[in-house]
Design a protein around this motif. Sequence first.
Motif, short mmCIF file in Angstrom:
data_model
loop_
_atom_site.label_atom_id
_atom_site.label_comp_id
_atom_site.label_asym_id
_atom_site.label_seq_id
_atom_site.Cartn_x
_atom_site.Cartn_y
_atom_site.Cartn_z
N MET A 67 0.83 -1.20 0.00
CA MET A 67 0.00 0.00 0.00
C MET A 67 0.87 1.26 0.00
N LEU A 68 1.69 1.39 1.03
CA LEU A 68 2.66 2.48 1.07
C LEU A 68 4.05 1.88 0.88
N PHE A 69 4.81 2.53 0.01
CA PHE A 69 6.07 1.96 -0.38
C PHE A 69 7.11 3.08 -0.41
N VAL A 105 7.80 -0.37 4.10
CA VAL A 105 6.57 -0.74 3.41
C VAL A 105 5.46 -0.88 4.44
N VAL A 106 4.29 -0.38 4.09
CA VAL A 106 3.10 -0.66 4.90
C VAL A 106 2.11 -1.37 4.00
N LYS A 107 1.70 -2.58 4.41
CA LYS A 107 0.74 -3.32 3.58
C LYS A 107 -0.67 -3.05 4.04
N GLU A 108 -1.63 -3.43 3.22
CA GLU A 108 -3.05 -3.25 3.57
C GLU A 108 -3.34 -3.85 4.95
N LYS A 109 -4.14 -3.16 5.72
CA LYS A 109 -4.66 -3.66 7.00
C LYS A 109 -3.59 -3.96 8.03
N GLU A 110 -2.42 -3.37 7.87
CA GLU A 110 -1.34 -3.65 8.78
C GLU A 110 -1.18 -2.52 9.79
N ILE A 111 -0.66 -2.84 10.98
CA ILE A 111 -0.11 -1.80 11.84
C ILE A 111 1.39 -1.96 11.79
N VAL A 112 2.06 -0.92 11.33
CA VAL A 112 3.51 -0.96 11.29
C VAL A 112 4.02 0.08 12.28
N ALA A 113 4.92 -0.35 13.16
CA ALA A 113 5.47 0.59 14.13
C ALA A 113 6.84 1.03 13.66
N PHE A 129 2.09 5.47 -3.07
CA PHE A 129 0.90 4.99 -2.39
C PHE A 129 0.01 4.38 -3.47
N LYS A 130 -0.12 3.07 -3.48
CA LYS A 130 -0.90 2.40 -4.52
C LYS A 130 -0.54 2.93 -5.91
N ASP A 131 0.72 2.91 -6.27
CA ASP A 131 1.20 3.36 -7.58
C ASP A 131 1.11 4.86 -7.83
N ILE A 132 0.73 5.64 -6.82
CA ILE A 132 0.71 7.09 -7.02
C ILE A 132 1.98 7.66 -6.39
N CYS A 151 -2.25 18.80 0.58
CA CYS A 151 -3.71 18.63 0.57
C CYS A 151 -4.14 17.56 -0.42
N GLN A 152 -3.38 17.39 -1.50
CA GLN A 152 -3.71 16.30 -2.43
C GLN A 152 -3.45 14.94 -1.77
N ILE A 153 -2.39 14.88 -0.97
CA ILE A 153 -2.07 13.63 -0.29
C ILE A 153 -3.17 13.29 0.72
N THR A 154 -3.66 14.31 1.42
CA THR A 154 -4.76 14.09 2.36
C THR A 154 -5.98 13.55 1.62
N LYS A 155 -6.22 14.07 0.42
CA LYS A 155 -7.36 13.62 -0.38
C LYS A 155 -7.30 12.14 -0.70
N LEU A 156 -6.08 11.59 -0.78
CA LEU A 156 -5.94 10.17 -1.07
C LEU A 156 -6.31 9.30 0.13
N GLY A 157 -6.54 9.94 1.27
CA GLY A 157 -6.89 9.17 2.45
C GLY A 157 -5.69 8.84 3.32
N ILE A 158 -4.59 9.54 3.08
CA ILE A 158 -3.42 9.37 3.95
C ILE A 158 -3.51 10.47 5.00
N ILE A 159 -3.83 10.09 6.21
CA ILE A 159 -4.14 11.09 7.23
C ILE A 159 -3.07 11.07 8.31
N HIS A 160 -2.48 12.22 8.51
CA HIS A 160 -1.37 12.37 9.45
C HIS A 160 -1.90 13.01 10.74
N VAL A 161 -1.83 12.27 11.83
CA VAL A 161 -2.19 12.84 13.14
C VAL A 161 -0.89 13.30 13.79
N PRO A 162 -0.66 14.61 13.82
CA PRO A 162 0.69 15.09 14.14
C PRO A 162 1.07 14.95 15.61
N GLU A 163 2.37 15.01 15.81
CA GLU A 163 2.93 14.98 17.15
C GLU A 163 2.43 16.19 17.94
#
Lengths: 296, 235
Positions: free
Chosen positions: B1-3, B23-31, B60-63, B71-83
């Motif tokens: 998913m994320l590469f 790499v983060v795969k679908e449905k994974e929690i990666v620490a 991200f999925k070939d993008i 803001c375009q990255i947020t639109k893809l559903g990649i959501i960053h909850v900041p420190e």
Amino acid sequence: MEYFFQQLLNGFQLGSVYALISLGYTMIYGIIRLINFAHGDIFMLGAYFGFYAITRLKFNFFSAIIFSMVLCMIINVIIEKIAYAPLRKKNVPRINLLITAIGVSFFLENFTSLKIIFGPDYQPYPRPFKIITFDFLGLTISSIQIIVFLITLVLLLILDYLIKRTKIGLAMRAVSYDKDTAFLMGINVDRIISLTFALGAALAGAAGVLYGICYPQIYPYMGVMPGLKAFVAAVLGGIGVISGAVLGSYIIGMVEVFTAAFVSSTFRDAIAFAILIIVLLTRPQGLFGKEEGIKL
Amino acid sequence: MLFIENLFVNYGMIKALQGVSLVVKEKEIVALIGNNGAGKTTTLKTISGLIKPTSGKIYFKDIDLIKLSPCQITKLGIIHVPEGRKPFANLSVYENLRLGAYFVNKKSEIEERLSFVFKIFPRLKERLKQPAGTLSGGELQMLAIGRGLMAKPNLLLLDEPSMGLSPILVEEIFSVIKNINEEGTAILLIEQNAAKALSVAHRAYVLETGKIMLEGKAEELINNENVKNIYLGVK
């Protein structure tokens, strides 16, 4: 006593014009922490656009105001894109933006002074509607004053609605608080900044036309003094605070008119700047401003 | 998913990331664990577009994310909850949550997402009208995650969600993280609390001075001698 109330009315009229200008100062400061010293010149452009709309294009008064607001919006957005946006993207210190704003201000004043643009001379401002005076409890109110109050009120209400009740306004408040986190929400921060410049310019444009019909003489440097006083008003109210800018403007307008009426008209400019010095010395965050904490 | 491949980020002369690949795969929690200054936050900020890398690839999925604005990255559903939660303290709790679903205009959709967030964090519902600046640390973390969930994320980037919270709240936040993941959202989790992070994660990476030093399944890393000594404080 009548004289006193008459001056109160005059102060209210001047304060209304200052309010429309100082809102632009305070909003632009709120969003990118820039004191946009070219803002008074946008006000000047607004006065001229209204002037040409009425004299050449034969627009009626209200369409002239709209025309002037729209042109000012477009020009201010272009200025932001050319002059400030490239600097913002390089993360330059704030002082660079400030100096650029002063440069833009000089450019607008001198460029419009060219014969082929507006020309350096004073122009008499047309009165696009009949001036009727009403006697009200012994006071004389002119139709000009009523129109200035009403238009200012309508614009303030629209602005308030826009900022407090719409999604765009919410985005503006978010961007002014924390740009990076606003990005993470998916807000197009650059577009919101452009929009803020556009809004500020629209109000300044309207102020220009209103100023023209109240004090009917315009020239390319006319924006300097009202611009600076509106800036003082914004600082007095607490720069970045919308309601503060409005209240500060009415205070400055009143003080100025009363100084001219009861002390001496030679002090009318000095008093505004005396207020600025006193505010900066005693309460630099202004009447309604919060002391800015250190952001980590 | 994320590469992510061979990511380099500089802050002026400082080399913050020196060839990070993960790499983060679908449905994974990666620490992603590591000490202060190892480059964890920088990695997240680069993914969400706040920082542009000097070189490397992020897909991200070939993008290609590097070409996109935040803001375009947020639109893809990649959501960053900041420190540090980064609430808009001047706005109400509701307005903060509304901003989380900035792209959504349909009222019913917003209502639906709000009630989803309230199901997870009922406390936020009680605080809805309050300025976010008046919330406690734990509530702010709930708000930060809730605001992220309002976007219906595909991939959630969490930066130090346990920071400064009491042990009970840490438990609560981590069980929420697990629940969110079980509903299908992939999560990239940054933590200094390595023990906690490894206990919920499927896989993990250890970051040291801008480089990935170790990677593997979470349960393997828990038993790794180096990780035990340095990050888990076990002797």
